[in-house]
Design a protein around this motif. Structure first.
Motif, PDB file in Angstrom:
ATOM      1  N   CYS A 359      85.618  14.445   2.608  1.00 56.64           N
ATOM      2  CA  CYS A 359      84.806  14.098   1.432  1.00 56.64           C
ATOM      3  C   CYS A 359      85.381  12.886   0.708  1.00 56.64           C
ATOM      4  N   ILE A 362      84.698   9.663   2.693  1.00 54.21           N
ATOM      5  CA  ILE A 362      83.304   9.220   2.592  1.00 54.21           C
ATOM      6  C   ILE A 362      83.014   8.708   1.179  1.00 54.21           C
ATOM      7  N   PHE A 363      83.513   9.422   0.170  1.00 58.56           N
ATOM      8  CA  PHE A 363      83.325   9.018  -1.228  1.00 58.56           C
ATOM      9  C   PHE A 363      83.862   7.612  -1.448  1.00 58.56           C
ATOM     10  N   LEU A 366      81.769   4.828   0.227  1.00 59.40           N
ATOM     11  CA  LEU A 366      80.452   4.614  -0.388  1.00 59.40           C
ATOM     12  C   LEU A 366      80.539   4.336  -1.887  1.00 59.40           C
ATOM     13  N   HIS A 370      77.349   4.993  -4.668  1.00 60.72           N
ATOM     14  CA  HIS A 370      77.177   6.068  -5.660  1.00 60.72           C
ATOM     15  C   HIS A 370      77.653   5.670  -7.045  1.00 60.72           C
ATOM     16  N   ARG A 377      84.943  12.347  -8.277  1.00 61.97           N
ATOM     17  CA  ARG A 377      85.659  12.563  -7.018  1.00 61.97           C
ATOM     18  C   ARG A 377      86.436  13.869  -7.066  1.00 61.97           C
ATOM     19  N   LYS A 454      74.348  13.509  -5.156  1.00 63.93           N
ATOM     20  CA  LYS A 454      75.232  12.604  -4.418  1.00 63.93           C
ATOM     21  C   LYS A 454      76.416  13.353  -3.808  1.00 63.93           C
ATOM     22  N   ILE A 458      77.353  14.214   0.315  1.00 65.41           N
ATOM     23  CA  ILE A 458      78.642  13.888   0.942  1.00 65.41           C
ATOM     24  C   ILE A 458      79.282  15.148   1.522  1.00 65.41           C
ATOM     25  N   ALA A 462      80.529  15.939   5.374  1.00 69.78           N
ATOM     26  CA  ALA A 462      81.936  16.251   5.625  1.00 69.78           C
ATOM     27  C   ALA A 462      82.078  17.609   6.299  1.00 69.78           C
ATOM     28  N   ARG A 480      81.018   2.105   6.598  1.00 73.33           N
ATOM     29  CA  ARG A 480      79.669   1.689   6.219  1.00 73.33           C
ATOM     30  C   ARG A 480      79.340   0.402   6.968  1.00 73.33           C
ATOM     31  N   PHE A 509      71.635  13.377   2.923  1.00 76.48           N
ATOM     32  CA  PHE A 509      72.441  12.163   2.790  1.00 76.48           C
ATOM     33  C   PHE A 509      71.569  10.919   2.895  1.00 76.48           C
TER      34      PHE A 509
END
Length: 522
Positions: A359, A362-363, A366, A370, A377, A454, A458, A462, A480, A509
């Motif tokens: 997670c 990916i957070f 991106l 987001h 987070r 959002k 994610i 994950a 990305r 997603f």
């Protein structure tokens, strides 16, 4: 609270005035501070006015009309002070006396109508977090250099907060119904002879502390740090300064002698002899008995008293928010609390941590999509650690059970709305995404729903990626690329099931971020 310079200060920014209001069980308190361009926080004003909210709630279950009027008038006066200081950011919170009152909503509405102040009702977990933040801030890194186990205790009017630290990191948190006002109302000792009342209080406190043994590990605790007005009274009377700013040392023997002197005295006589307001004098003996019992249980020869308060924690929180800073030690405390909850419900911690790490990756990848911050987070991490605890209830529809369990759990460091966001993110880690027919989701503010969408998107990806069976020491690649999120996996893996799972879980997603997910071989 001593001054402190935060990293990330802006020398070109003008001073910003902040204020915190604490609506407690026997008083309403105001703290005003300013954040200087250097990042230093400077206290400007402390005000306090007595009001008997706790007596009403703990005796009758609701706030009386007289107390409501008094509280509103006090807050009107504080509002004028805020206007004089031109406070840009204000946070007003209420604790157990308002939290447990059956007419709490009416009180909040009257305050809003009369003063324009929005008052938040906070739980004991957030109270403890704010208090510990202030304590750690005031003591500095040098105090925690040895990373010994510490017990931080605050005896309030409605409850006693106990937080175990290992160094500056929160290890454990508990709340006990040992409030100085609550105990007197519960036991009906306000009209009893003072010595008899003291004996009743001692027995009750000993019983509650003994019951805490199963949830608070008192072994190996090196120091007890007391916080609160009653602890400060003890420090002024029988304590001595230490080499650390705003930290006093009270020997256990001196504390016992102070309790013996105060216990036979009436509230009026305590007020006269020690020059205390009546509202403070009536809480002295019950609170000191709690500190004394806990000090005896820890086995320490002395009690340390910090002169900070929850209001200092509120000010620090506002300052960090202003400067875009995170307290890494409290964030780690939140993660530990989440892991402890996951372990309590028998969740697979290895899987939960793997999902949490994915997670975060990916957070981070991106961030521009987001545009969420470090606080969101952290909520995502907590949701990842807790997303499968519903399996404790049943493997069928476990995501719904996770939602229920999280919704009804106090998580250290999170407020009520943040806990609800975490619960919803965990709820949507599988099966259906958010729908207008989901009433709990629709009841949240729009801003909270957007965060949930959002973070849940994610988490779903994950969780699907965590099922990929990787050779040891192999990591997924996440990047990305234009309108795709490319996930690179090792070619030896049979990915038929993973592709099917990703196709199912990736729909939300793509809907939220407008990005397709593509699995690619290394």
């Amino acid at each position: 609270m001593p001054s402190h310079s935060f990293q990330g200060s802006n020398p070109n920014q003008s001073p910003q005035t902040l204020a915190a209001i604490d609506i407690g069980s026997n008083a309403i308190r105001l703290a005003v501070a300013q954040v200087l361009p250097s990042g230093e926080v400077e206290m400007l004003e402390h005000l306090q006015r007595a009001v008997r909210l706790g007596h009403d709630t703990f005796r009758r279950g609701k706030l009386s009309p007289e107390s409501l009027r008094s509280a509103v008038n006090i807050l009107r006066d504080f509002r004028r002070v805020l206007e004089l200081y031109q406070a840009r950011r204000v946070r007003a919170v209420a604790t157990s006396a308002v939290r447990e009152a059956t007419n709490a909503d009416a009180f909040l509405d009257r305050v809003s109508m009369a003063t324009g102040l929005h008052v938040e009702i906070i739980g004991t977990a957030e109270e403890s977090c704010l208090m510990v933040s202030a304590v750690c801030h005031s003591l500095g890194d040098e105090f925690f250099r040895d990373r010994e186990r510490l017990l931080v205790v605050e005896v309030g009017g409605g409850s006693t907060l106990l937080t175990v630290l290992e160094g500056r990191t929160v290890h454990n948190f508990r709340s006990a119904r040992l409030g100085s006002i609550r105990m007197q109302e519960l036991l009906g000792v306000t009209e009893e002879p003072r010595l008899h009342a003291g004996a009743l209080l001692r027995r009750y406190i000993a019983k509650v502390v003994a019951a805490l043994e199963g949830t608070v590990d008192f072994t190996g605790i090196g120091k007890l740090i007391a916080v609160g007005a009653d602890a400060r009274f003890a420090a002024r009377e029988v304590g001595s300064p230490t080499s650390f700013s705003q930290l006093y040392c009270v020997p256990a023997a001196a504390l016992a002698q102070l309790v013996e002197r105060c216990q036979p005295l009436s509230v009026e006589r305590l007020s006269r002899e020690y020059a205390l307001p009546l509202a403070e004098a009536e809480t002295i003996v019950p609170a000191l008995l709690v500190y004394q019992q806990l000090l005896n249980r820890v086995g320490s020869p002395e009690m340390f008293v910090s002169f900070v308060s929850m209001r200092d924690g509120l000010i620090l929180d506002l300052a960090r928010e202003l400067l875009g800073q995170e307290d890494p030690f409290l964030a780690e405390g939140v993660r530990r609390a989440a892991e402890a909850i996951a372990a309590r419900y028998g969740a697979d911690l290895q899987h939960a941590r793997t999902v949490r790490d994915l997670c975060v990756r990916i957070f981070t990848e991106l961030q521009s999509e987001h545009q969420l911050g470090y606080r969101e987070r952290l909520l995502l991490e907590v949701a990842a650690l807790l997303h499968e605890i519903g399996g404790f209830v049943s493997s069928q529809a476990h995501h719904k059970h996770s939602f229920y369990l999280i919704s009804n759990t106090e998580i250290f460091g999170l407020n009520r709305l943040e806990t609800q966001i975490v619960a919803h993110v965990a709820r949507y880690h599988r099966r259906s995404g958010p729908k207008p027919s989901h009433l709990e989701y629709m009841a949240l503010p729009e801003s909270a729903r957007m965060i949930i969408n959002k973070l849940a998107a994610i988490l779903r990806v994950a969780d699907a990626l965590s099922r990929v069976q990787l050779p040891r020491e192999t990591q997924l690649g996440i990047k990305r690329l234009r309108d795709e999120l490319v996930i690179t996996v090792p070619s030896p893996v049979d990915r038929l099931l993973e592709r099917q799972t990703m196709a199912f879980k990736g729909g939300l997603f793509e809907e939220i971020f407008g990005l397709r997910i593509r699995l690619e071989e290394m």
